[in-house]
Design a protein around this motif. Structure first.
Motif, PDB file in Angstrom:
ATOM      1  N   MET A 203       7.229  13.645  -4.023  1.00  0.00           N
ATOM      2  CA  MET A 203       5.989  13.273  -4.567  1.00  0.00           C
ATOM      3  C   MET A 203       5.737  11.790  -4.654  1.00  0.00           C
ATOM      4  O   MET A 203       6.288  10.701  -4.913  1.00  0.00           O
ATOM      5  N   ILE A 204       4.543  11.708  -4.200  1.00  0.00           N
ATOM      6  CA  ILE A 204       3.774  10.074  -3.964  1.00  0.00           C
ATOM      7  C   ILE A 204       3.344   9.562  -5.406  1.00  0.00           C
ATOM      8  O   ILE A 204       2.396  10.043  -5.744  1.00  0.00           O
TER       9      ILE A 204
ATOM     10  N   LEU B 209       1.718   4.111  -7.653  1.00  0.00           N
ATOM     11  CA  LEU B 209       2.144   2.821  -7.254  1.00  0.00           C
ATOM     12  C   LEU B 209       2.321   2.626  -5.736  1.00  0.00           C
ATOM     13  O   LEU B 209       1.878   1.999  -5.107  1.00  0.00           O
ATOM     14  N   THR B 210       2.880   3.836  -5.290  1.00  0.00           N
ATOM     15  CA  THR B 210       3.086   3.890  -3.927  1.00  0.00           C
ATOM     16  C   THR B 210       1.931   4.289  -3.329  1.00  0.00           C
ATOM     17  O   THR B 210       1.649   3.663  -2.087  1.00  0.00           O
TER      18      THR B 210
ATOM     19  N   LEU C 185       0.123   1.072  -2.917  1.00  0.00           N
ATOM     20  CA  LEU C 185       0.832   0.437  -1.941  1.00  0.00           C
ATOM     21  C   LEU C 185       0.562   0.727  -0.434  1.00  0.00           C
ATOM     22  O   LEU C 185       0.674   0.141   0.753  1.00  0.00           O
ATOM     23  N   THR C 186       0.075   2.057  -0.297  1.00  0.00           N
ATOM     24  CA  THR C 186      -0.166   2.439   1.153  1.00  0.00           C
ATOM     25  C   THR C 186      -1.476   2.494   1.415  1.00  0.00           C
ATOM     26  O   THR C 186      -2.285   3.185   2.256  1.00  0.00           O
ATOM     27  N   ASN C 187      -2.439   1.787   0.490  1.00  0.00           N
ATOM     28  CA  ASN C 187      -3.758   1.775   0.627  1.00  0.00           C
ATOM     29  C   ASN C 187      -4.143   1.162   2.075  1.00  0.00           C
ATOM     30  O   ASN C 187      -3.563   0.232   2.638  1.00  0.00           O
TER      31      ASN C 187
ATOM     32  N   LEU D  33      -5.063  -2.474   2.490  1.00  0.00           N
ATOM     33  CA  LEU D  33      -3.690  -3.514   2.232  1.00  0.00           C
ATOM     34  C   LEU D  33      -2.999  -3.425   3.679  1.00  0.00           C
ATOM     35  O   LEU D  33      -2.367  -4.468   3.911  1.00  0.00           O
TER      36      LEU D  33
END
Lengths: 208, 210
Positions: free
Chosen positions: A1-2, A5-6, A9-11, A14
């Motif tokens: 499960m993502i 916050l993760t 961070l995988t945007n 970014l």
């Protein structure tokens, strides 16, 4: 499960900043231009005039760095590295021959980051068939996960790092030396030399 | 291995994973040498000022190199905690998930599982690199300026010792004076005694009256 916050961070934005030397160095320079003068201004051991002078000097230095970076690295080093690799160093490499220019490769990277369905729609909408070579176009239209072309990307990044080092460590200090003092005089934080000699009693500590 | 091969390996490695710390450490390293060197070459500044400024600039970059590296690695270390929950199931289409539940195995499902495993690794690398960037940015904004403002002054003062003023010099500067005779207006009385007629300094031991 993502988790959220993760997910943040995988945007993709970014991720592209962190993988792009230009974007990460520019971000770092902007933060330096805030952080360093800020810490000088909150230092209690220095008198107010010296603090203002040192903070303005540091800010102007970082601003000069940013200008040099924007003016030099992208147009000269990134494009130069791509051209040099395509025409001289890796001229036998098939990876480079698939792209006409740096802009062409960057456009490919932009499309390849999207999902296959989105890519198909965008390529038809924007009528980009002529922009890419048939091989690349086919890859964008059929591959679930298009090739990254690591050699091309790595060459561009190496060019960017070389440009960043030369621009920020060699050229920017020279240029800032010519720019900073007139700018400080213009703001009124530095007095002209003759005037300064006459008023030695209340002089700013320019060592700070 | 030829130079072109070495260059190719470097480019491939940078293309696969370009850590945000690479560029900032490279810049700080060269800056640490060039900036003080340029300062020392400046002919318009006094040697003392040049030495002080060059030392400060050099020390700033010397502090920046390990701080950038440590901040990037420290921030990236937390990636394993944040990506602990990511599994291949997060990247599998619902249809494939149902097929796996029903015990169906074919080439298409195997391919999907392989793709999902690759995407898990990619996501983990993305999180690590993005955290590293966050670490580098924090170092640039807070850590390096804070460490520099605390550490540089004492280090510079230790290396460049301020020359102690001699007592003679101290007295000389304290007793510095300019001789200016006072002009007194006597008005109409020309016999009035002028107590300020001397041009001698009004300090120290005086012999013979005034």
């Amino acid at each position: 499960m993502i988790g959220p916050l993760t997910k943040a961070l995988t945007n993709p934005t970014l991720t592209s900043i962190s993988q792009n030397t230009n974007a990460s160095v520019a971000t770092e320079t902007v933060l330096k231009s805030i952080g360093r003068p800020g810490f000088i201004l909150i230092d209690k051991d220095i008198d107010s005039d010296t603090k203002k002078y040192a903070a303005a000097k540091e800010f102007l230095y970082q601003a000069t760095c940013l200008l040099v970076y924007a003016a030099l690295v992208v147009p000269v080093f990134k494009r130069g590295a791509f051209k040099l690799a395509k025409n001289k160093i890796f001229k036998n490499s098939p990876e480079f021959q698939k792209f006409r220019s740096l802009k062409n490769y960057e456009s490919y990277r932009k499309y390849s980051a999207k999902s296959l369905d989105t890519r198909k729609i965008l390529l038809q909408q924007h009528k980009l068939q002529d922009k890419f070579t048939p091989e690349i176009e086919q890859e964008l239209l059929t591959a679930e996960k298009p090739n990254n072309y690591d050699l091309v990307k790595g060459t561009i990044e190496l060019g960017s790092i070389t440009g960043s080092v030369l621009g920020l460590a060699v050229l920017a200090p020279q240029l800032s030396h010519a720019v900073i003092h007139p700018a400080l005089r213009f703001i009124g934080l530095e007095k002209k030399k003759e005037h300064k000699q006459n008023n030695q009693q209340k002089s700013i500590n320019t060592k700070a | 291995m030829t130079l072109a091969d070495k260059l190719k390996n470097i480019c491939l490695s940078l293309g696969k994973n370009n850590k945000p710390t690479y560029a900032v450490i490279a810049i700080a390293s060269v800056k640490g040498i060039c900036r003080p060197a340029f300062t020392m070459m400046d002919k318009t500044e006094k040697p003392e000022t040049k030495k002080y400024t060059a030392l400060r600039e050099g020390l700033t970059e010397l502090i920046a190199i390990p701080v950038y590296w440590a901040s990037g690695e420290f921030a990236g270390y937390f990636s394993k905690y944040l990506t602990k929950g990511i599994t291949e199931g997060d990247f599998l289409p619902n249809k494939v998930k149902e097929d796996i539940k029903n015990g169906i195995t074919n080439e298409s499902i195997k391919k999907s599982i392989k793709n999902a495993a690759e995407r898990v690794n990619e996501t983990k690398l993305k999180v690590t690199n993005n955290l590293r960037l966050a670490g580098v940015c924090t170092a640039a904004l807070f850590v390096i300026p804070a460490v520099c403002s605390i550490a540089i002054k004492p280090i510079v003062n230790k290396i460049i010792k301020q020359p102690k003023k001699s007592i003679k010099e101290d007295i000389a500067t304290k007793t510095k004076f300019t001789v200016q005779p006072k002009i007194v207006n006597f008005g109409s009385n020309i016999y009035k005694y002028n107590q300020n007629r001397t041009t001698r300094p009004h300090i120290g031991l005086r012999v013979g009256g005034l």
